[in-house]
Design an enzyme around this catalytic site. Structure first.
Site, short mmCIF file in Angstrom:
data_model
loop_
_atom_site.label_atom_id
_atom_site.label_comp_id
_atom_site.label_asym_id
_atom_site.label_seq_id
_atom_site.Cartn_x
_atom_site.Cartn_y
_atom_site.Cartn_z
N SER A 1 0.81 -1.22 0.00
CA SER A 1 0.00 0.00 0.00
C SER A 1 0.85 1.27 0.00
O SER A 1 0.35 2.34 -0.33
CB SER A 1 -0.94 0.00 1.22
OG SER A 1 -1.92 -1.02 1.09
N GLN B 1 -40.63 -13.87 2.41
CA GLN B 1 -40.25 -12.47 2.60
C GLN B 1 -38.76 -12.32 2.92
O GLN B 1 -38.10 -11.41 2.41
CB GLN B 1 -41.09 -11.84 3.70
CG GLN B 1 -40.83 -10.33 3.85
CD GLN B 1 -41.64 -9.71 4.97
OE1 GLN B 1 -41.43 -10.04 6.15
NE2 GLN B 1 -42.55 -8.82 4.62
N GLY C 1 -27.26 -24.79 1.64
CA GLY C 1 -26.15 -25.74 1.59
C GLY C 1 -25.58 -25.92 0.19
O GLY C 1 -24.38 -26.12 0.02
N GLU D 1 -5.17 -3.23 -6.53
CA GLU D 1 -5.23 -1.86 -7.08
C GLU D 1 -5.73 -0.85 -6.04
O GLU D 1 -6.46 0.08 -6.36
CB GLU D 1 -6.04 -1.82 -8.37
CG GLU D 1 -5.33 -2.54 -9.51
CD GLU D 1 -5.83 -2.16 -10.88
OE1 GLU D 1 -6.28 -1.02 -11.07
OE2 GLU D 1 -5.75 -3.02 -11.77
#
Length: 380
Positions: free
Chosen positions: A135, A280, A341, A364
């Site tokens: 970094s 739902q 599963g 990146e």
């Protein structure tokens, strides 16, 4: 179902999107599972990308390339990633290399390398990161000392996409080992003596060859220096800003693939007397996933359009990369959950999507780095 990010795509861009989506579904997706399992890059798919002129995306037309604007570039990256993220990653790194040569190389270097690279071979590499400098690239230890009309390069690079299959490397090195401001950009052909390290065995993106590179007295002509001495790091950041828009677009493509698989499974899978798409809890998961995909695409398109207007897109590119990559992890996680599963097995592609997604938050520029860039744009 893919929600439109905006109505800003031209007729040509919509046509490109449809062609690349067809290629992704018909040519990339069927072989992606096997390529992942065997950790083998699908070279035939790469040649087909070249046949579509996509390996010349960032090569100017004068050298045989497509010379895509940033919005078209993002559309192509999204659709290729919809089919196979490893292939999209290889393409984006190749395009980083051609971008560097096109923008910083001499006319002689452009004429020597770009026409062939636009047709897909030689394949490009981008060597910025090192084992102890990720970094913060200013901490790199790779050096390039001037000897007569040559530079001699010594050092180690890490996390190099296309490391095995690539032949042209954009290398960043210090011309003064004691001066962090001396980082310079060079074009180094593999034939100059680059040694390829071990292939990394990764959580995801397994079809993409990722290696280290060793430079032990590698000699190149002085003419292969792409930037003035000390201008390499700023050049890298400039190129990576555009690259991050591409990576963000890839995150959208992977997320869209995961969402589509989850919707299809939810419609087909029956529990409690009907399809789970009627439950739902599942419907709300799909709603959250779709919202994240749509928002991510909006951010990508906004950053790309800003770049195409000639404005500085650094903050917008970082926002797109940060949000879209983190959303991809969330969306792919929920796609596995919808499958239950079965989502944990290789019988369905969502387990591969889930493994692949994590890298989007790392390469990146990590999410942490993107937040720092965003903060600078907001605060400073």
């Amino acid at each position: 179902m893919t929600l439109a990010a905006s109505d800003s795509l031209s007729e040509e861009q919509r046509a490109v999107r449809e062609v690349v989506r067809g290629f992704a579904v018909e040519e990339l997706r069927p072989g992606a599972g096997e390529a992942d399992a065997t950790e083998t890059f699908p070279e035939e798919a790469w040649d087909e990308l070249a046949a579509l002129d996509l390996t010349g995306l960032t090569t100017p037309e004068a050298y045989g390339g497509y010379d895509a604007d940033r919005l078209t570039y993002s559309v192509v990256n999204e659709e290729v990633a919809y089919g196979h993220l490893a292939v999209a990653t290889a393409l984006s790194v190749h395009c980083l290399a051609t971008s560097c040569i096109a923008e910083f190389g001499s006319e002689a270097l452009r004429e020597e390398y770009l026409p062939d690279m636009s047709t897909g071979r030689p394949v490009g590499m981008f060597a910025l990161s090192e084992p102890d400098a990720g970094s913060n690239p200013a901490e790199m230890t790779t050096t390039a000392r001037k000897e007569g009309d040559e530079y001699v390069i010594d050092g180690e690079k890490q996390w190099i996409t296309n490391g095995e299959r690539g032949d042209v490397c954009i290398v960043f090195a210090k011309t003064d080992p004691d001066d962090d401001s001396s980082i310079t950009q060079f074009l180094v052909p593999k034939s100059a003596g680059i040694e390829v390290g071990k292939k990394e065995h990764k959580l995801g993106l397994r079809a993409s060859d990722t290696t280290g590179l060793t430079f032990d007295g590698v000699r190149i002509p002085a003419e292969n220096r792409l930037t003035e001495e000390g201008k390499g790091l700023s050049a890298a950041f400039h190129i990576l800003t555009g690259g991050r828009i591409g990576i963000a677009a890839q995150a959208v493509g992977l997320s869209q693939a995961a969402l589509d698989e989850a919707v299809s499974y939810a419609r087909d899978r029956e529990q409690f007397g009907g399809p789970i798409a009627d439950i739902q809890a599942i419907r709300h998961k799909l709603a959250d996933m779709a919202t994240k995909v749509h928002a991510s695409r909006q951010l990508v398109r906004a950053a790309a359009e800003r770049a195409d207007r000639g404005a500085d897109p650094r903050t917008e590119a970082a926002m797109a990369k940060y949000f879209a990559s983190e959303s991809a992890v969330d969306v792919c996680n929920e796609a596995v959950q919808v499958h239950g599963g079965y989502g944990y097995t290789t019988d369905f592609p969502v387990e591969r999507f889930y493994r692949d997604a994590k890298i989007l938050t790392i390469y990146e520029g990590t999410s942490e780095i993107q937040k720092e860039i965003i903060a600078r744009g907001v605060v400073d």
